[in-house]
Design a protein around this motif. Sequence first.
Motif, short mmCIF file in Angstrom:
data_model
loop_
_atom_site.label_atom_id
_atom_site.label_comp_id
_atom_site.label_asym_id
_atom_site.label_seq_id
_atom_site.Cartn_x
_atom_site.Cartn_y
_atom_site.Cartn_z
N GLN A 130 -9.90 22.42 7.62
CA GLN A 130 -9.29 23.45 8.47
C GLN A 130 -8.10 22.84 9.19
OE1 GLN A 130 -10.35 26.73 8.79
NE2 GLN A 130 -8.56 27.09 10.05
N ILE A 131 -6.92 23.42 9.01
CA ILE A 131 -5.73 22.95 9.69
C ILE A 131 -5.70 23.59 11.08
CG2 ILE A 131 -3.20 22.92 9.70
CD1 ILE A 131 -3.33 23.03 6.63
N PRO A 132 -5.69 22.80 12.13
CA PRO A 132 -5.63 23.37 13.48
C PRO A 132 -4.29 24.06 13.73
CG PRO A 132 -6.31 21.05 13.55
CD PRO A 132 -5.84 21.34 12.16
N TYR A 189 -2.24 17.36 4.73
CA TYR A 189 -1.90 18.75 4.43
C TYR A 189 -1.21 19.34 5.64
CZ TYR A 189 -4.87 18.24 0.38
OH TYR A 189 -5.40 17.81 -0.81
N VAL A 190 0.01 19.82 5.43
CA VAL A 190 0.83 20.39 6.49
C VAL A 190 1.05 21.87 6.20
CG1 VAL A 190 3.07 20.28 7.66
CG2 VAL A 190 2.00 18.19 6.85
N HIS A 191 0.78 22.72 7.19
CA HIS A 191 1.04 24.16 7.01
C HIS A 191 2.54 24.38 6.95
CE1 HIS A 191 1.15 28.46 7.76
NE2 HIS A 191 -0.04 28.47 7.22
N PHE A 233 -1.44 20.30 10.93
CA PHE A 233 -1.76 19.43 9.81
C PHE A 233 -3.18 18.90 9.92
CE2 PHE A 233 -0.60 16.29 12.97
CZ PHE A 233 -1.41 15.21 12.68
N VAL A 234 -3.69 18.43 8.79
CA VAL A 234 -5.01 17.79 8.74
C VAL A 234 -4.95 16.73 7.65
CG1 VAL A 234 -6.03 19.40 7.07
CG2 VAL A 234 -7.51 18.22 8.69
N GLU A 235 -5.75 15.67 7.81
CA GLU A 235 -5.82 14.61 6.80
C GLU A 235 -7.20 14.60 6.17
OE1 GLU A 235 -4.69 10.95 8.65
OE2 GLU A 235 -2.63 11.59 8.94
N CYS A 236 -7.24 14.39 4.86
CA CYS A 236 -8.50 14.33 4.14
C CYS A 236 -9.24 13.05 4.51
CB CYS A 236 -8.25 14.38 2.64
SG CYS A 236 -9.77 14.20 1.66
N PRO A 237 -10.52 13.15 4.86
CA PRO A 237 -11.27 11.93 5.23
C PRO A 237 -11.55 11.01 4.04
CG PRO A 237 -12.72 13.83 5.22
CD PRO A 237 -11.33 14.36 5.01
N TYR A 238 -11.44 11.51 2.81
CA TYR A 238 -11.69 10.69 1.63
C TYR A 238 -10.43 9.98 1.14
CZ TYR A 238 -16.36 12.64 0.90
OH TYR A 238 -17.67 13.00 1.03
N CYS A 239 -9.37 10.74 0.87
CA CYS A 239 -8.20 10.16 0.21
C CYS A 239 -6.98 10.04 1.13
CB CYS A 239 -7.84 10.98 -1.02
SG CYS A 239 -7.30 12.67 -0.66
N ASP A 240 -7.10 10.45 2.37
CA ASP A 240 -6.02 10.36 3.37
C ASP A 240 -4.81 11.24 3.06
OD1 ASP A 240 -7.43 8.62 5.02
OD2 ASP A 240 -6.66 6.85 3.99
N ALA A 241 -4.95 12.17 2.10
CA ALA A 241 -3.85 13.11 1.84
C ALA A 241 -3.62 13.93 3.11
CB ALA A 241 -4.18 14.02 0.67
N THR A 251 0.84 -1.18 0.00
CA THR A 251 0.00 0.00 0.00
C THR A 251 0.88 1.23 0.00
OG1 THR A 251 -1.65 -1.19 1.29
CG2 THR A 251 -1.84 1.21 1.24
N GLN A 252 0.60 2.16 -0.91
CA GLN A 252 1.38 3.38 -0.98
C GLN A 252 1.00 4.32 0.17
OE1 GLN A 252 0.67 5.00 -4.86
NE2 GLN A 252 2.28 3.79 -5.77
N ALA A 253 1.99 5.07 0.64
CA ALA A 253 1.73 6.05 1.69
C ALA A 253 0.91 7.19 1.11
CB ALA A 253 3.05 6.59 2.23
N PRO A 254 0.02 7.79 1.92
CA PRO A 254 -0.77 8.92 1.44
C PRO A 254 0.13 10.10 1.08
CG PRO A 254 -1.63 8.11 3.52
CD PRO A 254 -0.35 7.39 3.26
N GLU A 255 -0.36 10.92 0.19
CA GLU A 255 0.37 12.10 -0.26
C GLU A 255 0.45 13.13 0.86
OE1 GLU A 255 -0.15 15.42 -3.81
OE2 GLU A 255 -1.80 14.08 -3.33
N THR A 256 1.60 13.81 0.98
CA THR A 256 1.76 14.91 1.92
C THR A 256 1.98 16.19 1.12
OG1 THR A 256 2.72 13.48 3.61
CG2 THR A 256 3.14 15.83 3.82
N VAL A 257 1.16 17.21 1.42
CA VAL A 257 1.21 18.47 0.70
C VAL A 257 1.48 19.60 1.69
CG1 VAL A 257 -0.06 20.04 -0.83
CG2 VAL A 257 -0.50 17.57 -0.93
N VAL A 258 2.48 20.42 1.42
CA VAL A 258 2.77 21.59 2.25
C VAL A 258 2.01 22.77 1.67
CG1 VAL A 258 4.57 23.13 3.11
CG2 VAL A 258 5.04 20.68 2.87
#
Length: 59
Positions: free
Chosen positions: A33-35, A50-52, A40-48, A3-10
Amino acid sequence: MTTQAPETVVVKAYRIACDGGGAALGHPRVWLQIPHETGFVECPYCDAKYVHADFEGKA
């Protein structure tokens, strides 16, 4: 099969939208919304993940 790791986006904003990134492979657009506490926050659909930019390398 691996299984590939989810994408991380800055990102530079604390409120971002995710649509999965691909027309047929995507998902409905959701706003996330990133706390300010975690950076960071993770997408509930695709697990991407997102890191500020202020938390890059910490989250």
